[in-house]
Design an enzyme around this catalytic site. Structure first.
Site: not given
Lengths: 483, 94, 482
Positions: A75, A150, A174
């Site tokens: 990420k 996310s 997330s």
């Protein structure tokens, strides 16, 4: 079966048996990425050539221990020395850290191969990856739908088989929510189990780095590498890290599982309720004791979260002032304007909203009514869990109230979007470990089941998840991406 | 609306965020609706509840007082062009 | 007709804790390095970097608290203090707001010969900010440069109660505070290097009034002198304002050293809203009583104890004892000398007069002084055995101070041995009397002053080397004989 379709543990096996080389693996994934990335758009930065060079080195050295020779994605708010770390923000569009996050150092040490940095909602603020300043990522199961967020890029990349595993971060869901949306396994560890050093924070008291992978065994393999004490993060606890992989086979016989009734109300889709109830039946069949319980303050977790997380974020994101790194407004002729214009220009709408909300909640005259109130509610939520865990080993819930939605559906309605986190947020508020695993399909879209445990009992979660996985077929379902 | 435009401007000032006029309007509406939503918390009586600031039962994590040299200045400051004589350069303060 | 006013002063003092490394990272805590060379991604506030608390900073803070008679907290925490400034890399300062490490202490100062307690409200740990270098005057500058070497240096902010009633008391409090912190080894307290900084809260109220007046806060007080002057100036300004029928505005002022005036920096309306909240990156600190007692046991002698000892064991007057116990180095020098010299008061006199004069003249600290206690005692011995006169000794002392040479060497090189040969002196006396018959007559007519002139003439001829006691004696004898 293509090489890119293999899970981590099988790639590992093939490397160790000398059947394939790491270079071959990276080439296979490079090929796969070139086929599907244009549709999925999971990555902000790709470095297949770098991974290939590393792979050659690993092949030369041999001895495929740990995750040596296995490619992965990160990420893009986990800092990588020498590789752009953008947080999907204009603010850090060109930011190249001069340090690695602790978890990245761990993965380098085990000689895993970084393929690239995955898309996210800007600074991890969002539940759909639509808030990326660069582009939305698409759900590999239905390209007109969101992958969740996310960590949407990470979930989509694993789901689309662009890399065998990714690291994500989870502040309010997330990792688990996009894992559910993309039909992969997502583990959010206990707060304090994995170092946050070098991970750009959203809400420091809630953030935790975790794993997204095809299955529970892969998750355990990766988690074994990244879990553990870091003297550079005082909130990363010095407790023993058990052997997660060997614990997998212990089954669920006699394990006491609770399912809280509040998690089967709260506007949860009927198909999802049904799928999770069916899964609970399965666990019961496998020997678990399953009972209904109550977590009475559940519905207050989300409003409290939407005060606490923005409050912390308002301070965490204050350092982006244009002075030492990141975007800088060059028009302003004094420093106050420079700060405000830099931040006003380079932060996206949702980031600005949360900074504003957090600033307001902490500001003079509102602190007690908002921030302090939320801290007290956090205590109530945590106590709810303590009470249940006094008599149960695990809690099982749906991961999300709905299946993945159409891109753009909630752009104008943040609260409906926030509601997506309603079943995952309480876990972060209580600092507990939880995993989302696939538990069904509805109208061709994947559904997720959440398994929650006491602090530092990730092993028990994975043990139950693995038993479930071994006795169902959900984890082997994958999206049919046309090539 | 829970918030008015003046309050939005005040908070934006505290947060050092330049907002365009339409952003301010949108902020009034969005923040107000979120604040309305979080008002739900007032259904709970929390007078006797201890705020939870640290979820971990951990305290006294220290480092020993040992030094390491600072980072190479070139490297540390490679993330910006706005520098002079080994220092960060910013517009005037006043 | 003016009213009588009472002045009310409280001080906020920041001291840099004397650690090797910074408070939250391993960068050196050292003054005077090249800009941005004692900086790492943590103290430069890079994304994802986390603080780890330096244990020594906590222990020094506890020591300071004990030395200031404070209650040491059982549990304390760090908070984030949010404000934007280019010298503050994270745009929040890690500080202690709700739960400081030390509370409710006091210091004693001397007011008109009686001890007065000045309350310490609290003392808390925090990190220092970097330094801004303005290109030109702050109002005219085009741009500003930022050096982060100081960013993350550990500070203890010590907040007094508003217990001081004059600029002099404020100065005495600050001197005492400095002494205590120096003795405790908490800080090197160098105002000129900024390791001790002081802000003053000043208000006045009609004599007898219980309620506090509106206060102003004066910043940028970087010497004892400017503290005293700024307070005096501010008290007068406030008096004049009230006398003119005006009101005092609560504001932050800065002391303009050049113009010797206070100037407004910002009013209360513009005051910051710091939005303090607990820092989630740092876990709470639990301070066991065992830990506190272990630190207390290791605490060295404090200024008050030293003063008492000097009075009791060395027989020094209170004034001398108080001055000597203001600095541990000074006290150590005294103790080293007094241990091997019979008359402590003589040592104290020399230190307070000659040594202080030279230290002030050269703006030096006693630790930088080249004179060692052995040489100092040797010099005193030479005075006692008549080898040199007190006056010559001052020259010798100056030379010792300048070069660090031993008194033996200086006396020899400069031929500074005192003339104590009675025969030789008698010859000189006779010669001078012959040359000054009128003065001799004056003396015989009862003008005592004439004697001093004659002594002076002899000292002049001998370049000051004549033993003044002997000269006096011989002069008197000769004049009576005649």
């Amino acid at each position: 079966m293509n090489l890119w379709d293999f899970p981590v543990y099988l790639l590992q096996h093939k490397l160790q048996s000398g059947e394939i080389s790491s270079v071959e693996i990276v080439r296979a994934f490079r090929e796969r990425i070139s086929q599907v990335e244009g549709k999925v758009k999971a990555f902000i930065t790709l470095d297949e050539e770098g991974a290939l060079r590393e792979a050659a080195r690993v092949d030369q050295e041999g001895g495929y221990t740990g995750l040596a020779g296995i490619p992965y994605g990160l990420k893009d708010l986990i800092c990588t020395r020498g590789m752009k770390t953008t947080c999907a923000s204009r603010m850090l569009e060109d930011f190249i850290p001069v340090y690695d996050a602790f978890v990245v150092a761990k993965l380098r040490e085990t000689r895993a191969l970084l393929m690239g940095k995955t898309n996210l909602d800007e600074f991890a603020m969002g539940s759909s990856t639509e808030q990326s300043a660069f582009f939305p990522t698409r759900n590999p199961w239905a390209l007109d739908r969101v992958p969740g967020g996310s960590s949407g890029g990470s979930a989509a990349a694993v789901s689309a088989r662009e890399v065998p595993f990714c690291l994500g971060t989870d502040t309010g869901g997330s990792i688990r929510q996009p894992a559910a949306y993309c039909g992969v396994v997502g583990l959010k560890p206990t707060y304090g189990r994995v170092s946050r050093r070098g991970v750009v924070p959203y809400a420091s008291s809630l953030d935790q780095v975790g794993v997204l992978a095809q299955n529970v065994r892969d998750c355990a393999l990766v988690f074994s590498i990244i879990a553990g004490h870091d003297p550079g993060d005082t909130t990363c606890v010095n407790v023993p890290v058990p052997d997660f992989v060997s614990a997998l086979d212990e089954g669920v016989k006699g394990i006491k599982i609770a399912y809280p009734r509040e998690y089967f109300a709260l506007g949860v889709d009927e198909e999802i309720k049904a799928a999770v109830m069916k899964s609970l039946k399965k666990l019961e069949e496998l020997g678990a004791i399953v009972e209904e319980v109550s977590l009475p303050h559940s519905e207050y977790a989300l409003p409290a979260y939407y005060l606490l997380a923005p409050a912390e974020a308002s301070a965490n994101l204050a350092r982006f002032d244009g002075v030492r790194y990141g975007y800088r407004d060059l028009e302003a002729d004094n420093v106050i304007d420079m700060f405000a214009q830099t931040r006003g220009t380079a932060f996206g709408a949702e980031v600005k909203r949360r900074i504003m909300l957090g600033t307001y909640a902490l500001s003079s005259g509102y602190y007690d009514a908002y921030y302090l109130k939320a801290l007290k509610v956090r205590r109530l939520i945590s106590s709810d869990f303590d009470k249940v865990f006094a008599s149960y080993d695990l809690i099982v819930t749906p991961t999300t109230p709905t299946p993945p939605f159409i891109i753009g559906a909630h752009v104008e309605d943040p609260i409906t979007l926030y509601m997506n986190d309603i079943l995952t947020v309480p876990v972060n508020m209580a600092g507990l470990p939880a995993m989302s695993i696939p538990c069904g399909l509805t109208r061709g879209l994947p559904l997720g089941m959440q398994i929650i445990a006491k602090p530092f009992a990730e092993s028990l979660i994975m043990q139950a998840a693995y038993a479930f996985e071994q006795n169902t077929e959900y984890h082997s379902m994958k999206p049919e991406l046309e090539v | 609306m829970v918030l008015n435009i003046k309050e939005v401007e005040h908070v934006a000032g505290l947060a050092r965020l330049t907002l365009k006029p339409e952003e301010k309007k949108e902020m009034v509406a969005r923040l107000s609706s979120i604040l309305n939503y979080v008002d739900k918390l007032n259904e709970l009586d929390t007078d006797k509840v201890e705020p939870l600031t640290h979820i971990l039962p951990v305290n006294n994590v220290f480092r020993e007082d040992k030094t390491e040299p600072g980072m190479d200045r070139e490297l540390l400051m490679s993330s910006t062009d706005m520098k002079e004589d080994g220092q960060y350069k910013v517009p005037k303060i006043m | 007709m003016g009213h009588e006013y009472e002045t009310v002063i409280g001080l906020e003092v920041h001291v840099e804790l004397h650690t090797k490394s910074k408070i939250f990272c391993a960068c050196p805590n050292e003054f005077g390095a090249e800009p941005n060379t004692h900086v790492c991604p943590i103290c430069a506030g890079f994304p994802g970097m986390l603080p780890v608390l330096n244990k020594e900073a906590v222990e020094l803070s506890i020591k300071a608290g004990l030395a200031l008679n404070c209650h040491i907290a059982e549990v304390c925490k760090f908070d984030r203090k949010n404000y934007f400034y280019p010298d503050l890399p994270k745009a929040y300062q890690i500080s202690q707001f709700a739960m400081p490490i030390c509370q409710q202490g006091y210091l004693e100062i001397d007011v008109d010969g009686a001890p007065k307690r000045i309350g310490i409200h609290r003392a808390h740990m925090e990190e220092d900010a970097g330094k801004l270098i303005h290109q030109g005057a702050i109002t005219e500058t085009l741009y500003t440069l930022v050096d982060l070497n100081r960013s993350g240096v550990p500070l203890l902010e010590i907040v007094s109660e508003p217990d001081m009633r004059s600029a002099e008391e404020a100065r005495d409090y600050l001197e005492k505070l400095r002494a205590v912190l120096l003795f405790a080894g908490v800080s090197d307290c160098k105002m000129e290097e900024g390791s001790l900084r002081c802000d003053a809260n000043v208000s006045i109220r009609p004599l007898g009034e219980k309620k506090l007046g509106t206060r102003t806060e004066i910043k940028n007080l970087n010497s004892f002198r400017s503290l005293e002057r700024a307070i005096e100036y501010e008290v007068n300004r406030q008096k004049e304002r009230l006398e003119d029928g005006g009101t005092i505005i609560q504001e932050t002022l800065t002391w303009d050293e050049e113009k010797q005036v206070t100037r407004s920096l910002r009013s209360k309306e513009e005051a910051h809203d710091y939005r303090y909240f607990p820092d989630p990156d740092l876990v709470p600190i639990h301070i066991s009583r065992d830990w506190v007692e272990a630190l207390r046991r290791n605490l060295p002698e404090m200024p008050d104890q030293a003063r008492e000892r000097l009075m009791k064991e060395q027989g020094l007057p209170a004034y001398d004892a108080a001055i000597i116990s203001l600095s541990p180095d000074y006290l150590a020098f005294f103790d080293a000398c007094a241990a091997r010299y019979s008359n402590a008061k003589v040592v104290s006199n020399w230190m307070m007069v000659e040594l202080n004069r030279l230290l002030n003249l050269h703006n030096m600290n006693i630790s930088e002084c080249k004179i060692n206690s052995n040489d100092f005692i040797l010099m005193l011995n030479y005075i006692d055995n008549g080898t040199i006169s007190g006056k010559m000794a001052k020259n010798v002392f100056e030379e010792m101070f300048a070069t660090g040479s031993s008194p033996d060497k200086i006396i020899q090189e400069k031929g500074m041995v005192q003339i104590s040969d009675e025969k030789a002196l008698l010859q000189l006396v006779r010669k001078v009397l012959e040359e000054n018959p009128e003065v001799v007559r004056d003396y015989k007519n009862g003008k005592e002053k004439a004697l001093g002139f004659l002594v002076g003439q002899i000292m002049k001829v001998t370049k000051g080397q004549a033993n003044p006691g002997l000269v006096n004696k011989i002069l008197k004898e000769t004049l009576t004989e005649e």
